[in-house]
Design an enzyme around this catalytic site. Structure first.
Site, PDB file in Angstrom:
ATOM      1  N   PHE A 122      63.585  32.746  19.950  1.00 56.08           N
ATOM      2  CA  PHE A 122      64.406  33.205  21.071  1.00 56.08           C
ATOM      3  C   PHE A 122      63.491  33.617  22.213  1.00 56.08           C
ATOM      4  O   PHE A 122      62.618  34.458  22.047  1.00 56.08           O
ATOM      5  CB  PHE A 122      65.320  34.383  20.691  1.00 56.08           C
ATOM      6  CG  PHE A 122      66.220  34.769  21.826  1.00 56.08           C
ATOM      7  CD1 PHE A 122      67.367  34.025  22.106  1.00 56.08           C
ATOM      8  CD2 PHE A 122      65.904  35.820  22.666  1.00 56.08           C
ATOM      9  CE1 PHE A 122      68.182  34.342  23.189  1.00 56.08           C
ATOM     10  CE2 PHE A 122      66.712  36.146  23.753  1.00 56.08           C
ATOM     11  CZ  PHE A 122      67.856  35.411  24.004  1.00 56.08           C
ATOM     12  N   ASP A 207      55.113  35.281  22.881  1.00 63.01           N
ATOM     13  CA  ASP A 207      56.233  36.058  23.399  1.00 63.01           C
ATOM     14  C   ASP A 207      56.289  37.371  22.619  1.00 63.01           C
ATOM     15  O   ASP A 207      56.684  37.396  21.457  1.00 63.01           O
ATOM     16  CB  ASP A 207      57.522  35.243  23.227  1.00 63.01           C
ATOM     17  CG  ASP A 207      58.762  35.991  23.708  1.00 63.01           C
ATOM     18  OD1 ASP A 207      58.693  37.222  23.868  1.00 63.01           O
ATOM     19  OD2 ASP A 207      59.803  35.337  23.911  1.00 63.01           O
ATOM     20  N   LYS A 236      61.175  44.228  26.991  1.00 63.42           N
ATOM     21  CA  LYS A 236      62.008  45.243  26.317  1.00 63.42           C
ATOM     22  C   LYS A 236      61.451  46.678  26.321  1.00 63.42           C
ATOM     23  O   LYS A 236      61.957  47.523  27.026  1.00 63.42           O
ATOM     24  CB  LYS A 236      62.317  44.795  24.887  1.00 63.42           C
ATOM     25  CG  LYS A 236      63.260  43.596  24.851  1.00 63.42           C
ATOM     26  CD  LYS A 236      63.829  43.351  23.497  1.00 63.42           C
ATOM     27  CE  LYS A 236      65.014  42.411  23.544  1.00 63.42           C
ATOM     28  NZ  LYS A 236      64.714  40.985  23.390  1.00 63.42           N
TER      29      LYS A 236
HETATM   30  C1  LIG Z   1      65.048  39.791  24.122  1.00 59.67           C
HETATM   31  C2  LIG Z   1      64.038  38.732  24.086  1.00 59.67           C
HETATM   32  C3  LIG Z   1      63.830  37.886  25.193  1.00 59.67           C
HETATM   33  C4  LIG Z   1      64.686  37.935  26.424  1.00 59.67           C
HETATM   34  O1  LIG Z   1      64.553  39.120  27.124  1.00 59.67           O
HETATM   35  P1  LIG Z   1      65.607  39.502  28.287  1.00 59.67           P
HETATM   36  O2  LIG Z   1      65.042  40.759  28.854  1.00 59.67           O
HETATM   37  O3  LIG Z   1      66.933  39.677  27.616  1.00 59.67           O
HETATM   38  O4  LIG Z   1      65.616  38.380  29.245  1.00 59.67           O
HETATM   39  C5  LIG Z   1      62.801  36.965  25.115  1.00 59.67           C
HETATM   40  N1  LIG Z   1      62.033  36.860  24.020  1.00 59.67           N
HETATM   41  C6  LIG Z   1      62.212  37.638  22.939  1.00 59.67           C
HETATM   42  C7  LIG Z   1      61.300  37.493  21.760  1.00 59.67           C
HETATM   43  C8  LIG Z   1      63.227  38.586  22.930  1.00 59.67           C
HETATM   44  O5  LIG Z   1      63.428  39.350  21.848  1.00 59.67           O
END
Ligand SMILES: *Cc1c(COP(=O)(O)O)cnc(C)c1O
Length: 390
Positions: A122, A207, A236
């Site tokens: 994700f 990420d 986050k």
């Molecule tokens: C939550 C998340 C995102 C997206 O972040 P947003 O601030 O909602 O755009 C991207 N990568 C990972 C691994 C995430 O957990």
């Protein structure tokens, strides 16, 4: 009636106040919040140092254009660089934006556009980060997708070696898939990633939007996988609830993000930087990180002990305070039963209970949560199974 687009299937709970690991809803019910806004409020709700920093900045200056010198950006960037393998930072407002910036930077710096990412990953909801996300259900109805992504199974070395070529700009991964079900990268795959990147000259993008900022017991989770990413994305936990994201990159990428190449109106504004500076000063202290690691180990061990006898539970996995209980059934009713008993946890995919307490959680709170989880999971485990044969 609600005037909101129904993009979220909302729960029937309206939180109105938060303090540390606790949330209080509009009915006066108190919850132990082991969601933390999905790994956002790592210092708990209304942390005094973050509140004080933002309140003070609120009286001073909210926003100026990125054409100006912004002291908070320099400070936070330096702290991120000091605590990672990166050398330069670009600030934005979210995880998706950080990943969007990573895709742009990978394309521009390499002159290539093939990116390999993982199934069940994700990376966000914008067109670029959505294309990087290896889940059909997230792409549904939004095509055509940004080209040119190839998805492989995480931990499948053979697939990795087959798809990466000299035309590959980057490989983009989470070292622990969050939304994908707390799935950990194994050491062999991490090693293979390193070798393939070196062999074909492609970039490694990690990420760390969910795993970063102390969540797994180190500043960034990649440290525990012996990797040295060219690009790290975070968001986050960086602002403890103030929207802020960042891309951290190595020095060889500097030229590609020259003046005019990328930007953001709000990215790294003084309010966001006040929040982020308070967060990183607290979280990146060695004592704080050791405490997260120790509490995470305690949590995982005691949870394994408590759930060991249950037929329903497949595995407890994760690192630091990012844990998952993999079950043999769908977990939606389990999540709901925990909520009724005052514990907030999340699903990660259909069959995993995801646990993301604030990093300031106490041992007592961890024990209370384990008690509730054991209670709920035992009840489900003992429920009479409907047998098709009879
Ligand atoms: C939550 C998340 C995102 C997206 O972040 P947003 O601030 O909602 O755009 C991207 N990568 C990972 C691994 C995430 O957990």
């Amino acid at each position: 009636m609600s005037a909101l687009f129904p993009t979220y299937a909302k729960w029937d709970v309206k939180p109105i106040k938060g303090n540390g690991s606790r949330l209080i809803d509009s009915r006066g019910k108190e919850y132990l919040d082991f969601i933390s806004g999905i790994a956002v409020c790592n210092l708990g709700h209304c942390h005094p140092k973050v509140n004080a920093a933002v309140e003070s900045q609120l009286q001073q200056l909210w926003h100026v254009s990125n054409l100006f010198q912004i002291e908070g950006q320099e400070k936070v960037a330096q702290i991120l660089v000091n605590n990672s393998v990166g050398d330069y930072v670009f600030f934005c407002n979210s995880g998706a934006e950080a990943n969007e910036a990573a895709i742009k930077l990978a394309r521009k710096s390499t002159g290539k556009h093939h990116i390999v990412s993982m199934r069940n990953s994700f990376h966000g909801r914008t067109l670029g980060s959505m294309a990087a996300t290896g889940q059909d259900k997230i792409h549904q109805g939004f095509g055509p997708l940004l080209s040119e992504f190839t998805y492989i199974e995480m931990n499948n070395q053979q697939a990795l070696e087959e798809v990466v070529t000299t035309e590959t700009a980057a490989i983009m991964v989470e070292v622990i898939q969050g939304e994908g079900g707390i799935q950990l990268m194994n050491d062999d795959f991490a090693e293979a990633l390193k070798n393939v990147c070196e062999k074909y000259g492609c970039l490694l993008i990690i990420d760390e939007v969910q795993t970063g900022i102390g969540r797994t017991g180190t500043a960034f989770a990649y440290e525990q996988f012996n990797l040295s990413p060219d690009i790290i994305t975070v968001a986050k936990g960086l602002g403890n609830g103030f929207p802020v994201g960042a891309l951290i990159g190595k020095s060889h990428l500097k030229e590609a993000f020259s003046p005019g190449s990328h930007g953001s109106t709000f990215g790294g504004n003084p309010l966001a930087m006040a929040a982020a500076e308070a967060v990183v000063n607290e979280v990146f202290s060695p004592e704080f990180l050791v405490d997260v690691k120790e509490k995470g180990e305690l949590f995982k061990e005691e949870l394994e002990q408590s759930l060991r006898s249950l037929e329903l539970v497949e595995e407890v996995r994760g690192k630091g305070l990012m844990l998952g209980i993999a079950c043999k059934t769908e977990v939606a009713p389990i999540i709901e039963a925990c909520r009724e008993k005052g514990l907030l946890v999340l699903p990660a995919g259909p069959k995993v209970v995801r646990i993301l307490p604030p990093l300031i959680v106490t041992e007592d709170e961890i024990k209370t949560a384990i008690g509730i989880l054991k209670d709920v999971l035992s009840t489900v485990d003992q429920a009479p199974k409907v047998s098709v044969e009879n």
